[in-house]
Design a protein around this motif. Structure first.
Motif, PDB file in Angstrom:
ATOM      1  N   LYS A   3       0.831  -1.261  -0.032  1.00 30.64           N
ATOM      2  CA  LYS A   3      -0.056   0.024  -0.053  1.00 30.64           C
ATOM      3  C   LYS A   3       0.777   1.469   0.114  1.00 30.64           C
ATOM      4  N   ASP A   4       2.198   0.872  -0.287  1.00 28.90           N
ATOM      5  CA  ASP A   4       3.056   2.121  -0.449  1.00 28.90           C
ATOM      6  C   ASP A   4       3.383   2.883   1.263  1.00 28.90           C
ATOM      7  N   GLU A   5       3.223   2.036   2.313  1.00 21.52           N
ATOM      8  CA  GLU A   5       3.090   2.309   3.598  1.00 21.52           C
ATOM      9  C   GLU A   5       4.807   2.164   4.191  1.00 21.52           C
ATOM     10  N   PHE A   6       5.110   3.074   4.423  1.00 24.12           N
ATOM     11  CA  PHE A   6       6.627   2.861   5.087  1.00 24.12           C
ATOM     12  C   PHE A   6       6.702   2.431   6.498  1.00 24.12           C
ATOM     13  N   GLN A   7       7.300   1.253   6.986  1.00 21.53           N
ATOM     14  CA  GLN A   7       7.114   0.754   8.178  1.00 21.53           C
ATOM     15  C   GLN A   7       8.458   0.239   8.567  1.00 21.53           C
ATOM     16  N   ILE A   8       8.846  -0.089   9.800  1.00 19.22           N
ATOM     17  CA  ILE A   8       9.650  -0.850  10.518  1.00 19.22           C
ATOM     18  C   ILE A   8       9.383  -2.055  11.038  1.00 19.22           C
ATOM     19  N   ILE A   9       9.841  -3.290  10.719  1.00 20.65           N
ATOM     20  CA  ILE A   9       9.171  -4.435  11.140  1.00 20.65           C
ATOM     21  C   ILE A   9      10.103  -5.213  11.898  1.00 20.65           C
ATOM     22  N   ASP A  10       9.786  -6.120  12.791  1.00 11.54           N
ATOM     23  CA  ASP A  10      10.633  -7.185  13.440  1.00 11.54           C
ATOM     24  C   ASP A  10      10.674  -8.390  12.671  1.00 11.54           C
ATOM     25  N   LYS A  11      11.420  -9.412  12.896  1.00 10.49           N
ATOM     26  CA  LYS A  11      11.529 -10.741  12.236  1.00 10.49           C
ATOM     27  C   LYS A  11      10.251 -11.522  12.254  1.00 10.49           C
ATOM     28  N   LYS A  12       9.324 -11.249  12.989  1.00 12.77           N
ATOM     29  CA  LYS A  12       7.988 -11.896  12.844  1.00 12.77           C
ATOM     30  C   LYS A  12       6.985 -11.195  11.912  1.00 12.77           C
ATOM     31  N   GLY A  13       7.569 -10.145  11.337  1.00 15.37           N
ATOM     32  CA  GLY A  13       6.732  -9.249  10.765  1.00 15.37           C
ATOM     33  C   GLY A  13       5.787  -8.303  11.171  1.00 15.37           C
ATOM     34  N   ASN A  14       5.981  -8.057  12.432  1.00  8.08           N
ATOM     35  CA  ASN A  14       5.272  -7.066  13.344  1.00  8.08           C
ATOM     36  C   ASN A  14       5.623  -5.495  13.026  1.00  8.08           C
ATOM     37  N   LYS A  15       4.549  -4.908  13.030  1.00  6.48           N
ATOM     38  CA  LYS A  15       4.916  -3.302  12.972  1.00  6.48           C
ATOM     39  C   LYS A  15       5.596  -2.691  14.198  1.00  6.48           C
ATOM     40  N   VAL A  16       6.754  -2.128  14.203  1.00  7.23           N
ATOM     41  CA  VAL A  16       7.268  -1.393  15.328  1.00  7.23           C
ATOM     42  C   VAL A  16       7.377   0.105  15.046  1.00  7.23           C
ATOM     43  N   PHE A  17       7.041   0.463  13.783  1.00  9.67           N
ATOM     44  CA  PHE A  17       7.326   1.759  13.410  1.00  9.67           C
ATOM     45  C   PHE A  17       6.238   2.127  11.999  1.00  9.67           C
ATOM     46  N   LYS A  18       5.517   3.265  12.168  1.00  9.84           N
ATOM     47  CA  LYS A  18       4.979   3.604  11.035  1.00  9.84           C
ATOM     48  C   LYS A  18       5.103   4.794  10.455  1.00  9.84           C
ATOM     49  N   GLY A  19       5.481   5.108   9.285  1.00  8.74           N
ATOM     50  CA  GLY A  19       5.958   6.614   8.880  1.00  8.74           C
ATOM     51  C   GLY A  19       4.848   7.450   8.370  1.00  8.74           C
ATOM     52  N   GLU A  20       4.868   8.576   8.720  1.00 12.01           N
ATOM     53  CA  GLU A  20       4.080   9.562   7.998  1.00 12.01           C
ATOM     54  C   GLU A  20       3.830   9.681   6.558  1.00 12.01           C
ATOM     55  N   GLU A  21       2.689  10.298   6.095  1.00 12.64           N
ATOM     56  CA  GLU A  21       2.585  10.263   4.679  1.00 12.64           C
ATOM     57  C   GLU A  21       3.322  11.292   4.243  1.00 12.64           C
ATOM     58  N   ASP A  22       3.916  11.087   3.002  1.00 13.52           N
ATOM     59  CA  ASP A  22       4.832  12.016   2.153  1.00 13.52           C
ATOM     60  C   ASP A  22       6.029  12.414   3.044  1.00 13.52           C
ATOM     61  N   VAL A  23       6.475  11.590   3.863  1.00  9.78           N
ATOM     62  CA  VAL A  23       7.585  11.785   4.566  1.00  9.78           C
ATOM     63  C   VAL A  23       8.557  10.472   4.088  1.00  9.78           C
ATOM     64  N   LYS A  24       9.935  10.791   3.771  1.00 10.46           N
ATOM     65  CA  LYS A  24      11.025   9.926   3.438  1.00 10.46           C
ATOM     66  C   LYS A  24      12.082   9.764   4.617  1.00 10.46           C
ATOM     67  N   TYR A  25      12.379   8.498   4.853  1.00 12.28           N
ATOM     68  CA  TYR A  25      13.261   8.018   5.783  1.00 12.28           C
ATOM     69  C   TYR A  25      14.538   7.520   5.409  1.00 12.28           C
ATOM     70  N   SER A  26      15.656   8.056   5.970  1.00 12.95           N
ATOM     71  CA  SER A  26      17.050   7.458   5.817  1.00 12.95           C
ATOM     72  C   SER A  26      17.196   6.160   6.601  1.00 12.95           C
ATOM     73  N   PRO A  27      18.062   5.382   6.262  1.00 13.04           N
ATOM     74  CA  PRO A  27      18.409   4.201   6.960  1.00 13.04           C
ATOM     75  C   PRO A  27      18.644   4.500   8.891  1.00 13.04           C
ATOM     76  N   ILE A  28      18.404   3.657   9.369  1.00 14.51           N
ATOM     77  CA  ILE A  28      18.477   3.632  10.921  1.00 14.51           C
ATOM     78  C   ILE A  28      19.870   3.629  11.573  1.00 14.51           C
ATOM     79  N   SER A  29      20.166   4.730  12.072  1.00 13.43           N
ATOM     80  CA  SER A  29      21.614   5.086  12.477  1.00 13.43           C
ATOM     81  C   SER A  29      21.523   5.234  14.140  1.00 13.43           C
ATOM     82  N   GLU A  30      22.083   4.627  14.886  1.00 12.12           N
ATOM     83  CA  GLU A  30      22.000   4.833  16.482  1.00 12.12           C
ATOM     84  C   GLU A  30      20.784   5.018  16.907  1.00 12.12           C
ATOM     85  N   LYS A  31      19.700   4.066  16.491  1.00 12.32           N
ATOM     86  CA  LYS A  31      18.597   3.954  16.832  1.00 12.32           C
ATOM     87  C   LYS A  31      17.581   5.288  16.469  1.00 12.32           C
ATOM     88  N   TYR A  32      18.197   6.119  15.390  1.00 10.88           N
ATOM     89  CA  TYR A  32      17.429   7.313  14.776  1.00 10.88           C
ATOM     90  C   TYR A  32      17.245   7.172  13.412  1.00 10.88           C
TER      91      TYR A  32
END
Length: 597
Positions: free
Chosen positions: A193-222
């Motif tokens: 659905k073109d939704e940005f998320q961070i998932i764990d190894k079970k496929g569970n969503k641990v973070f959901k992104g805002e619309e029209d926002v782009k995110y760089s790779p995780i660095s030091e938990k940010y």
């Protein structure tokens, strides 16, 4: 395996040595540097991070050589892959086999492709841990990446990405348009659905992104995020994995990755370095024309008037490195320094030269861009060339006999074709092709953006009458099968005619059943150029009673049979049959009308 995007030449991948991801487990990617010495410019040698040669002139200059995780990966100029180990300054085969393609070893595993196009996962003894990685359960695999955090990402034949473990078990079903390797139990993904998320190894969503926002790779938990304001201008900020904005957007227009608690950011005009509170660090205020490079031990490399300077974590000048064009961190306490003539030196963290001789680096040095090792690993993948021919043939061409192909012959007219090949409106999203389409910056599209883009990606076949969609002129085209083979049907006359007009003088059409099929072209889509597919299709033609008139090595083969005067040609991109049709065709006489004065 393809290089790190086409943006950066393969010969420069050796420079992506070191950049801490903080929470990321991969701190250093390469064991040694691949260089050229003065002794032989046609050979590649390896040096350690003290600048000492550990393997001299062992590889051909046409090869790409990476020393990763205790194994030396070589991709020859013929694009074949070999694996080596180093002993007493000599390289020896780690695995006594050459592969059609492969990835470097990571976490003691590598993905390789054999000469039949089948992927497998091997260990450092060459044992196939997953013998057929091209087939994972119910999924045919188009592309597979490296093992990271115990799992690997793969693209299924529907174009979606999923994850499997080293036992070949699918742990997260393919459901993502984009995804990355797992690091410390998390992975960034974009779902269907073109939704940005961070998932764990079970496929569970641990973070959901805002619309029209782009995110760089995780660095030091940010994550650094990029957002547009109401005027359409981009601003960046810093967000933690709970969604709390540590540095809010609206002040900085660009940014790097958080390293050692420091972040390079840009205001409207210049670059500077700030901490996670948003405060400028020492003398690293906004005065730099290019992005500062932050090393894992807190050293900062900047350019002032095109001169390289080294600062410490307090923003204090350590040393000027004016003799170098650029300086890049390669380990926690060492740097690679590049001269204007592309020669390199190894520097200590104080800026002292460690090597006795300067070595030559080739390629466009200006194209070098630092990424973290964990990010670089996402670009390492191999495409499968394996496919189930019988399944593919059944889903596309379906049948070949001495008198017809795909159930059609010279007696077939437009009605017959439309019954066997009903019109399908083609969209680019329907076609799944092999390839690593990893994108370092991911984001959620707004519903309005997604709707607009969905509309613009559709490629509808032109039509002049909705009563007969896809029918126009002298050809009819449709798409059939998971691999999106395209069929083009040619007739010995017009396939659609009109005999009268409506009240607005628009023609009222009918199908011209007197026009018969004269030829069929079947384009192979993503199987174009696949010699295995071509070979198997040739075998299918011969078993159906067709005889080739050309040698097997010819790029294009012609087939005939004694049952009729029809002929078939087969090349790397399509199969074509030309029907002998003795029936003469007379062009219809269309009614005339007067528009009036």
């Amino acid at each position: 395996m393809k290089s790190i995007k086409l943006l950066l030449p393969l010969c420069l991948l050796m420079t992506f040595i070191f950049s801490s991801c903080g929470g990321g487990h991969k701190e250093q990617l390469f064991d040694y540097l691949a260089i050229k010495t003065k002794k032989d410019a046609n050979k590649i040698s390896l040096i350690d991070f003290e600048g000492k040669i550990v393997a001299e002139d062992e590889f051909d200059a046409g090869s790409t050589v990476w020393a990763i995780n205790g194994v030396i990966f070589e991709q020859t100029k013929e694009r074949k892959v070999k694996y080596w180990t180093l002993s007493d300054k000599k390289v020896k085969p780690l695995i006594d086999k050459t592969f059609d393609d492969g990835t470097p070893f990571n976490e003691d595993y590598a993905v390789v492709r054999d000469d039949q196009g089948v992927l497998s996962l091997i260990d450092k003894k060459g044992k196939a841990v997953i013998p057929n990685l091209s087939k994972l359960g119910e999924y045919e695999v188009l592309t597979a990446g490296v093992v990271s955090d115990g799992v690997l990402r793969f693209k299924a034949d529907d174009g979606k990405w999923g994850y499997a473990n080293t036992k070949g078990e699918v742990i997260i079903k393919p459901a993502y348009n984009n995804c990355e390797n797992f690091v410390n139990g998390n992975a960034r993904v974009v779902n269907d659905k073109d939704e940005f998320q961070i998932i764990d190894k079970k496929g569970n969503k641990v973070f959901k992104g805002e619309e029209d926002v782009k995110y760089s790779p995780i660095s030091e938990k940010y994550m650094v995020y990029d957002k547009k304001n109401g005027e359409g201008k981009h601003y960046v900020g810093l967000v933690d994995l709970k969604g709390e904005k540590i540095i809010k957007d609206g002040k900085y227009t660009d940014g790097g990755m958080l390293t050692s608690g420091m972040l390079a950011v840009k205001n409207d005009d210049s670059w500077g370095v700030i901490d996670t509170k948003g405060e400028v660090i020492g003398d690293l205020r906004f005065k730099f024309d290019s992005k500062p490079i932050i090393s894992p031990n807190g050293k900062v490399i900047v350019k002032v008037d095109k001169k390289v300077k080294l600062y410490n974590s307090k923003g204090e000048l350590v040393i000027g490195l004016d003799d170098y064009k650029s300086v890049i961190p390669i380990t926690k306490d060492k740097f690679i320094a590049i001269n204007d003539d592309k020669k390199i030196d190894i520097l200590s963290e104080e800026g002292k030269v460690l090597n006795k001789d300067s070595y030559v680096i080739t390629g466009d040095v200006d194209a070098i861009a630092l990424l973290s090792p964990d990010v670089v690993l996402n670009y390492m993948s191999v495409n499968s060339k394996y496919f189930n021919f019988d399944k593919l043939f059944t889903n596309t061409i379906a049948s070949i006999t001495t008198k017809d192909i795909a159930g059609l012959n010279e007696t077939s007219n437009i009605e017959t074709v439309r019954q066997k090949f009903p019109y399908v409106k083609y969209t680019t999203s329907n076609s799944a092709t092999a390839g690593n389409d990893y994108d370092m910056v991911m984001g959620t599209k707004s519903s309005s953006t997604a709707k607009t883009e969905s509309t613009t990606t559709e490629t509808a076949i032109p039509d002049t009458n909705e009563q007969f969609p896809g029918v126009g002129g002298y050809s009819y085209q449709t798409f059939k099968g998971a691999s999106q083979f395209d069929f083009t049907f040619m007739f010995d006359g017009e396939v659609k005619t009109y005999e009268t007009y409506d009240a607005s003088y628009n023609p009222i059409y009918r199908l011209n059943t007197a026009s018969h099929l004269s030829s069929v072209d079947i384009g192979f889509g993503d199987k174009s150029g696949n010699e295995t597919f071509k070979k198997k299709l040739k075998e299918k033609l011969i078993s159906a009673g067709w005889q080739t008139t050309d040698a097997d090595t010819d790029a294009s083969m012609t087939f005939t049979n004694s049952a009729n005067a029809n002929s078939i040609t087969l090349n790397a991109s399509k199969l074509s049959i030309t029907f002998y049709n003795p029936n003469a065709y007379t062009t219809p006489q269309y009614p005339q009308y007067e528009t009036g004065d």
